[in-house]
Design a protein around this motif. Sequence first.
Motif, PDB file in Angstrom:
ATOM      1  N   LEU A   1      -5.495  12.987   9.866  1.00  0.00           N
ATOM      2  CA  LEU A   1      -5.337  11.643   9.322  1.00  0.00           C
ATOM      3  C   LEU A   1      -4.963  11.683   7.865  1.00  0.00           C
ATOM      4  O   LEU A   1      -5.323  12.609   7.138  1.00  0.00           O
ATOM      5  CB  LEU A   1      -6.665  10.872   9.455  1.00  0.00           C
ATOM      6  N   LEU A   2      -4.230  10.631   7.427  1.00  0.00           N
ATOM      7  CA  LEU A   2      -3.931  10.432   6.016  1.00  0.00           C
ATOM      8  C   LEU A   2      -4.299   8.991   5.692  1.00  0.00           C
ATOM      9  O   LEU A   2      -3.898   8.077   6.394  1.00  0.00           O
ATOM     10  CB  LEU A   2      -2.435  10.658   5.766  1.00  0.00           C
ATOM     11  N   ILE A   3      -5.121   8.799   4.633  1.00  0.00           N
ATOM     12  CA  ILE A   3      -5.484   7.454   4.220  1.00  0.00           C
ATOM     13  C   ILE A   3      -4.877   7.167   2.862  1.00  0.00           C
ATOM     14  O   ILE A   3      -5.073   7.931   1.908  1.00  0.00           O
ATOM     15  CB  ILE A   3      -7.014   7.281   4.133  1.00  0.00           C
ATOM     16  N   LEU A   4      -4.090   6.056   2.802  1.00  0.00           N
ATOM     17  CA  LEU A   4      -3.549   5.579   1.530  1.00  0.00           C
ATOM     18  C   LEU A   4      -4.344   4.349   1.137  1.00  0.00           C
ATOM     19  O   LEU A   4      -4.718   3.547   1.992  1.00  0.00           O
ATOM     20  CB  LEU A   4      -2.075   5.191   1.689  1.00  0.00           C
ATOM     21  N   ALA A   5      -4.594   4.174  -0.158  1.00  0.00           N
ATOM     22  CA  ALA A   5      -5.399   3.030  -0.575  1.00  0.00           C
ATOM     23  C   ALA A   5      -4.978   2.545  -1.954  1.00  0.00           C
ATOM     24  O   ALA A   5      -4.442   3.316  -2.755  1.00  0.00           O
ATOM     25  CB  ALA A   5      -6.871   3.417  -0.604  1.00  0.00           C
ATOM     26  N   ARG A   6      -5.165   1.251  -2.208  1.00  0.00           N
ATOM     27  CA  ARG A   6      -5.001   0.687  -3.555  1.00  0.00           C
ATOM     28  C   ARG A   6      -5.960  -0.482  -3.709  1.00  0.00           C
ATOM     29  O   ARG A   6      -6.377  -1.105  -2.738  1.00  0.00           O
ATOM     30  CB  ARG A   6      -3.559   0.274  -3.818  1.00  0.00           C
ATOM     31  N   GLU A   7      -6.276  -0.795  -4.989  1.00  0.00           N
ATOM     32  CA  GLU A   7      -7.207  -1.883  -5.250  1.00  0.00           C
ATOM     33  C   GLU A   7      -6.521  -3.211  -4.969  1.00  0.00           C
ATOM     34  O   GLU A   7      -5.332  -3.378  -5.219  1.00  0.00           O
ATOM     35  CB  GLU A   7      -7.676  -1.820  -6.708  1.00  0.00           C
ATOM     36  N   LEU A  38     -10.650  -2.561  -1.660  1.00  0.00           N
ATOM     37  CA  LEU A  38      -9.557  -1.609  -1.416  1.00  0.00           C
ATOM     38  C   LEU A  38      -8.747  -2.033  -0.201  1.00  0.00           C
ATOM     39  O   LEU A  38      -9.304  -2.444   0.819  1.00  0.00           O
ATOM     40  CB  LEU A  38     -10.117  -0.205  -1.156  1.00  0.00           C
ATOM     41  N   ASP A  39      -7.419  -1.952  -0.328  1.00  0.00           N
ATOM     42  CA  ASP A  39      -6.541  -2.048   0.840  1.00  0.00           C
ATOM     43  C   ASP A  39      -6.238  -0.633   1.302  1.00  0.00           C
ATOM     44  O   ASP A  39      -5.806   0.202   0.507  1.00  0.00           O
ATOM     45  CB  ASP A  39      -5.225  -2.742   0.472  1.00  0.00           C
ATOM     46  N   MET A  40      -6.423  -0.388   2.600  1.00  0.00           N
ATOM     47  CA  MET A  40      -6.232   0.974   3.097  1.00  0.00           C
ATOM     48  C   MET A  40      -5.296   0.987   4.309  1.00  0.00           C
ATOM     49  O   MET A  40      -5.330   0.075   5.133  1.00  0.00           O
ATOM     50  CB  MET A  40      -7.563   1.576   3.548  1.00  0.00           C
ATOM     51  N   PHE A  45      -4.716   5.954  -4.288  1.00  0.00           N
ATOM     52  CA  PHE A  45      -5.584   7.042  -3.826  1.00  0.00           C
ATOM     53  C   PHE A  45      -5.081   7.569  -2.486  1.00  0.00           C
ATOM     54  O   PHE A  45      -4.628   6.795  -1.636  1.00  0.00           O
ATOM     55  CB  PHE A  45      -7.025   6.559  -3.654  1.00  0.00           C
ATOM     56  N   LYS A  46      -5.179   8.888  -2.320  1.00  0.00           N
ATOM     57  CA  LYS A  46      -4.832   9.485  -1.022  1.00  0.00           C
ATOM     58  C   LYS A  46      -5.920  10.465  -0.649  1.00  0.00           C
ATOM     59  O   LYS A  46      -6.293  11.321  -1.466  1.00  0.00           O
ATOM     60  CB  LYS A  46      -3.518  10.278  -1.117  1.00  0.00           C
ATOM     61  N   VAL A  47      -6.432  10.345   0.575  1.00  0.00           N
ATOM     62  CA  VAL A  47      -7.316  11.382   1.092  1.00  0.00           C
ATOM     63  C   VAL A  47      -6.820  11.728   2.489  1.00  0.00           C
ATOM     64  O   VAL A  47      -6.220  10.904   3.176  1.00  0.00           O
ATOM     65  CB  VAL A  47      -8.788  10.937   1.159  1.00  0.00           C
ATOM     66  N   SER A  48      -7.047  12.970   2.924  1.00  0.00           N
ATOM     67  CA  SER A  48      -6.512  13.354   4.224  1.00  0.00           C
ATOM     68  C   SER A  48      -7.274  14.521   4.793  1.00  0.00           C
ATOM     69  O   SER A  48      -8.017  15.218   4.093  1.00  0.00           O
ATOM     70  CB  SER A  48      -5.039  13.733   4.088  1.00  0.00           C
ATOM     71  N   VAL A  86       0.833  -1.201   0.000  1.00  0.00           N
ATOM     72  CA  VAL A  86       0.000   0.000   0.000  1.00  0.00           C
ATOM     73  C   VAL A  86       0.870   1.254   0.000  1.00  0.00           C
ATOM     74  O   VAL A  86       0.610   2.211  -0.723  1.00  0.00           O
ATOM     75  CB  VAL A  86      -0.953   0.001   1.207  1.00  0.00           C
ATOM     76  N   PHE A  87       1.935   1.231   0.809  1.00  0.00           N
ATOM     77  CA  PHE A  87       2.804   2.418   0.870  1.00  0.00           C
ATOM     78  C   PHE A  87       3.476   2.675  -0.468  1.00  0.00           C
ATOM     79  O   PHE A  87       3.567   3.802  -0.924  1.00  0.00           O
ATOM     80  CB  PHE A  87       3.880   2.229   1.948  1.00  0.00           C
ATOM     81  N   ASP A  88       3.962   1.601  -1.121  1.00  0.00           N
ATOM     82  CA  ASP A  88       4.756   1.778  -2.328  1.00  0.00           C
ATOM     83  C   ASP A  88       3.903   2.099  -3.546  1.00  0.00           C
ATOM     84  O   ASP A  88       4.348   2.801  -4.445  1.00  0.00           O
ATOM     85  CB  ASP A  88       5.564   0.502  -2.618  1.00  0.00           C
TER      86      ASP A  88
END
Length: 125
Positions: free
Chosen positions: A34-40, A84-86, A27-30, A21-23
């Motif tokens: 908070l900061l949320i990182l996500a990928r399918e 989604l992985d978040m 998607f990023k929302v914040s 998820v980090f690499d």
Amino acid sequence: MPGSGFPRKLRLTEAGQFKAVFDRAQFKVSNRYLLILARENQLEQGRLGLVIGKKHLPKAVQRNRIKRLLRTSFRLNQDLLLGLDMVILARSNMNALDNQQIHNDVQRLWLDLVKKSKASQSKNA
RNA sequence: CGAGUCAGCCGGACAGUUGCUGCCCGAUAUCUCUCAGGAGGUGCCGGGGGGAGGAAAGUCCGGGCUCCGCAGAGCAGGGUGCCAGGUAACGCCUGGGGGAUGUGAAUCCACGGAAAGUGCAACAGAAAGUAUACCGCCCACACCUGGUUGCAGGUGUCGGGUAAGGGUGAAAUGGUGCGGUAAGAGCGCACCGCGCGACUGGUAACAGGACGCGGCAAGGUAAACCCCACCCGGAGCAAGGCCAAAUAGGAAUCCCAUGGUGUGGCUCGCACUGGAUUCGGGUAGGCUGCUUAAGGUCCGUGGCGACACGGAUUGUAGAUGAAUAACUGUCCUCGACAGAACCCGGCUUACAGGCUGGCUCAAACU
């Protein structure tokens, strides 16, 4: 339709899953806290991981409280967040916020994330 | 009743809905092994009963457990420091001694050694550790004044004596009195104080006064070096043990070097290259260590007590991106500090509010 539970398959449990998820965050929302990182993730359900640092919340009691609230919010909104992985990261000391405020803020971030995800899917299609 | 002091205890409650976790029970699905009875693993569903603290914290001591070469000797380094006991052990606890504070109950103390040595001490002061003579006091000598002589007063001296008085300082060679003296002085004496040694009491620390000796010599500082006595091997559950994809290089056995793989419709050609099995290795990951413990409660016996021994009874979190929560409602005195991570014994620090008991002081009443 998934329920509102939070079994182990809805969690990120291995270092490799976090790293993915980090690499390759799609998607990023914040907001301020908070900061949320996500990928399918090609799965039927969403998965959640939490990174709540000692730097921002020095007391264990404070960290536990925030994590519990975030998990509950994910649990109640998981039918929005399929596939989604978040990873949620804490950005600053949010200990002063009460439970109601945190729930409202996180709810807004989920909706934001879903909108971005839908937009991306329709573009690809 | 008020003020205080010392112990012990509690740390929001109840209901509903939605969730998490490991244990037990019952259903299933699937995989592995099988001596065909079954056994084990994984997933999922339902039910049951457990699920943070008094400090879980700081990580400051001590121990268990594990590995390192056995944990022994010496050196270095570190720690502890009145005495006796308790304990697995301790820097902890109990009892006792000494000192300090408080009217008292009580509390506090880094409480061995300063006549082995070295070091340190601002300012003031004449002098601060081999003490010291600034003022003062006294003596001697010289000069001046007065007087009939002895003498009295004053001034002076690179003169001498003196620690009683003044002044400085946190501290100036023990205090009071008498004797003594030129003036003084433990110089002498009495009493008090001090030191040393006997004696008596006490296991001891220490205490005692009715003993003897010493005129008194020995200021402070050892969380300064140091000396003395006693204690300490190192690293830590990311310890350690087991299973084990992948991958590098390796070993053994068997097979084939007329082989195999790729390109291609096929042959030639071209490019690459031995193959299989087992052992070993140990990364990702998984399992274990992991909760029954120097355990809790009650009773009895011994002990002033810490505690010990015996009996009965009870079974009390084990997570692993890391559970014990979220929401709603009702109530009250409106809820503090704060979250287990191998486990115990302590210490220290944080803490809203509340409960119980012992003791002390003061006042009042009977």
